[in-house]
Design a protein around this motif. Structure first.
Motif, short mmCIF file in Angstrom:
data_model
loop_
_atom_site.label_atom_id
_atom_site.label_comp_id
_atom_site.label_asym_id
_atom_site.label_seq_id
_atom_site.Cartn_x
_atom_site.Cartn_y
_atom_site.Cartn_z
N GLU A 204 -7.01 14.77 -0.19
CA GLU A 204 -5.57 14.59 -0.27
C GLU A 204 -5.08 14.92 -1.69
O GLU A 204 -5.88 14.96 -2.62
CB GLU A 204 -5.15 13.21 0.21
CG GLU A 204 -5.74 12.04 -0.52
CD GLU A 204 -5.12 10.74 0.00
OE1 GLU A 204 -3.93 10.54 -0.25
OE2 GLU A 204 -5.82 9.95 0.65
N ALA B 151 -5.06 1.63 -10.69
CA ALA B 151 -6.16 1.63 -11.68
C ALA B 151 -7.31 0.69 -11.35
O ALA B 151 -8.09 0.30 -12.23
CB ALA B 151 -5.62 1.38 -13.08
N GLY B 152 -7.45 0.33 -10.08
CA GLY B 152 -8.59 -0.49 -9.66
C GLY B 152 -9.87 0.33 -9.63
O GLY B 152 -10.93 -0.13 -10.07
N SER C 22 0.80 -1.22 0.00
CA SER C 22 0.00 0.00 0.00
C SER C 22 0.83 1.27 0.00
O SER C 22 1.91 1.33 0.59
CB SER C 22 -0.92 0.01 1.21
OG SER C 22 -1.74 1.15 1.21
N THR C 23 0.26 2.29 -0.66
CA THR C 23 0.82 3.63 -0.53
C THR C 23 0.18 4.33 0.68
O THR C 23 0.38 5.51 0.89
CB THR C 23 0.57 4.45 -1.82
OG1 THR C 23 -0.84 4.46 -2.09
CG2 THR C 23 1.30 3.87 -3.01
N ALA D 180 -3.57 13.35 -4.07
CA ALA D 180 -3.91 12.40 -5.15
C ALA D 180 -5.34 12.63 -5.63
O ALA D 180 -5.64 12.54 -6.82
CB ALA D 180 -3.76 10.96 -4.66
N1 F0G Z 1 -6.57 8.19 -4.61
C1 F0G Z 1 -6.12 7.78 -3.42
C2 F0G Z 1 -6.30 8.70 -2.25
C3 F0G Z 1 -5.52 6.51 -3.28
O1 F0G Z 1 -5.08 6.12 -2.10
C4 F0G Z 1 -5.35 5.70 -4.43
C5 F0G Z 1 -4.69 4.41 -4.34
C6 F0G Z 1 -5.85 6.19 -5.64
C7 F0G Z 1 -6.44 7.43 -5.70
C8 F0G Z 1 -5.75 5.40 -6.89
O2 F0G Z 1 -6.66 4.35 -6.90
O3 F0G Z 1 -5.10 2.47 -7.25
O4 F0G Z 1 -7.54 2.19 -7.59
O5 F0G Z 1 -6.18 3.56 -9.17
N2 F0G Z 1 -4.12 3.97 -3.32
C9 F0G Z 1 -3.58 2.62 -3.16
C10 F0G Z 1 -3.16 2.40 -1.72
C11 F0G Z 1 -2.59 2.24 -4.13
O6 F0G Z 1 -2.28 1.56 -1.46
O7 F0G Z 1 -3.74 3.01 -0.83
P1 F0G Z 1 -6.35 3.07 -7.78
#
Ligand code: F0G
Length: 368
Positions: free
Chosen positions: A305, A207-208, A102-103, A307
């Motif tokens: 956040e 990309a899930g 995980s990130t 992202a």
């Molecule tokens: N936004 C946030 C806040 C996320 O934590 C993640 C992914 C994404 C977007 C992208 O979603 O992977 O389905 O395309 N976080 C993952 C994690 C990888 O480990 O928490 P995604």
């Protein structure tokens, strides 16, 4: 249409319902669960779809922008939608422990749901690249945290191998139950708007989520709950854009650590969603992400956040491509409180410190 139905379409009937049962119970008929599935829930889902007046104004041409604020889920991110399903199904299968790479957000969510279900939670994270709030969550929820001297992609390879060799369930988005749970966000948007939006803007990491939304939109469309499908617009950070550039990035970098991923596992599904929906993938720079992050905070009153702000940054970058009078939904995937460092370093607020504690001084500083 009855008044009740009209109200349902306008506001979403369950949004403010104090008895909201959590998304598995609410969308049972659409999910692979049975009477014998033990439901592990924190009452996730039913997050607000907010009209974004300031963003709409910036986009112009009577285009209406809405924000799906999934940072208001129980652990502060959309991951809870997938995790209630993945953990309930793991429990049903008799599993005693789960693992993920995980990130940050997946680890927080996996830990919360696994512990609630009485399971152990192992989380592999890239050391030094997980926002503070997320790490705090994993620790307080009782995860067993394994920080590696490597990035997310390397962590994912390891957990994949471990779950193949040992009796432990993988709860990253390669687990199909994760996407099943996450597709309910698309259901909620249609339940709220009365139809699908014209565009869906979403950040992409592994990309899930974009794949899950596409699944949800298609299922509701086939069932006649909407009469159109949105264009799927996926956005990545410029330093971490393997899908936009159709490549693998060995050393991804971005301020948006949540999407600091160089080799997304759901690549094919996401490309399919883009192609079938006539959508597009585009990258946004860290500067563009931070600009959108600040607009959301200071003009919309929404703290997401970095992202998550990529969805709005992407929308602002591509606004000329949207037909006038369209409806657009931007997905805000995570809560801003997860990454307080980023907010402290990137704001334009006036912060007067070291003030004498009397009314006169304060009034003077205030400009009176
Ligand atoms: N936004 C946030 C806040 C996320 O934590 C993640 C992914 C994404 C977007 C992208 O979603 O992977 O389905 O395309 N976080 C993952 C994690 C990888 O480990 O928490 P995604």
């Amino acid at each position: 249409m009855s008044i009740r139905q009209k109200l349902f379409h306008r506001f979403g009937s369950r949004k403010k319902d104090p008895n909201w049962p959590g998304l598995i119970e609410a969308y049972k008929a659409w999910l692979p669960v049975s009477e014998s599935t033990p439901i592990i829930t924190l009452k996730e889902g039913a997050t607000p779809l907010l009209e974004a007046k300031a963003v709409s104004k910036r986009v112009g041409r009577n285009i209406k922008v809405f924000l799906k604020y999934d940072g208001l889920n129980p652990t502060g991110s959309f991951k809870d939608r997938g995790m209630t399903m993945a953990i309930s199904k793991a429990k049903e299968a008799g599993c005693k422990a789960v693992i993920c790479a995980s990130t940050g957000n997946t680890s927080a969510s996996a830990a919360a749901y696994a512990r609630r279900g009485g399971m152990r939670a192992f989380v592999l994270i890239p050391d030094g690249y997980v926002a503070q709030g997320k790490l705090a969550q994993a620790l307080i929820y009782g995860a067993e945290v394994l920080a590696i001297k490597g990035n997310f992609d390397e962590a994912l390879e390891i957990v994949n191998e471990i779950s193949n060799q040992y009796p432990i369930t993988l709860v990253n988005s390669v687990n199909p139950f994760r996407l099943e749970g996450q597709k309910t966000a698309a259901f909620e948007i249609i339940d709220s708007l009365g139809n699908a939006p014209d565009w869906l803007c979403i950040p992409m990491g592994n990309a899930g989520n974009i794949s899950a939304y596409w699944m949800g939109f298609q299922e509701y469309f086939k069932a006649g709950k909407s009469n159109k499908l949105p264009k799927m617009m996926g956005f990545q950070a410029s330093g971490s854009a393997p899908l936009v550039n159709n490549t693998i990035i060995k050393n991804p970098e971005t301020i948006a650590t949540a999407i600091r991923i160089g080799n997304p596992v759901n690549r094919e599904k996401a490309v399919n969603a883009k192609n079938k929906s006539n959508g597009s993938f585009l990258d946004v720079t860290d500067e563009e992400i931070i600009k959108a992050y600040k607009i959301l905070g200071s003009e919309e009153g929404i703290f997401c956040e970095p992202a998550s702000a990529a969805s709005v940054a992407g929308l602002l970058k591509t606004k000329q491509d949207i037909p006038s009078n369209s409806k657009v939904v931007c997905v805000l995937t995570g809560n801003g409180l997860k990454d307080p460092d980023c907010a402290l370093k990137n704001n334009e607020a006036l912060f007067h410190s070291n003030l004498e504690p009397n009314m006169k001084t304060i009034a003077q500083v205030m400009g009176f």
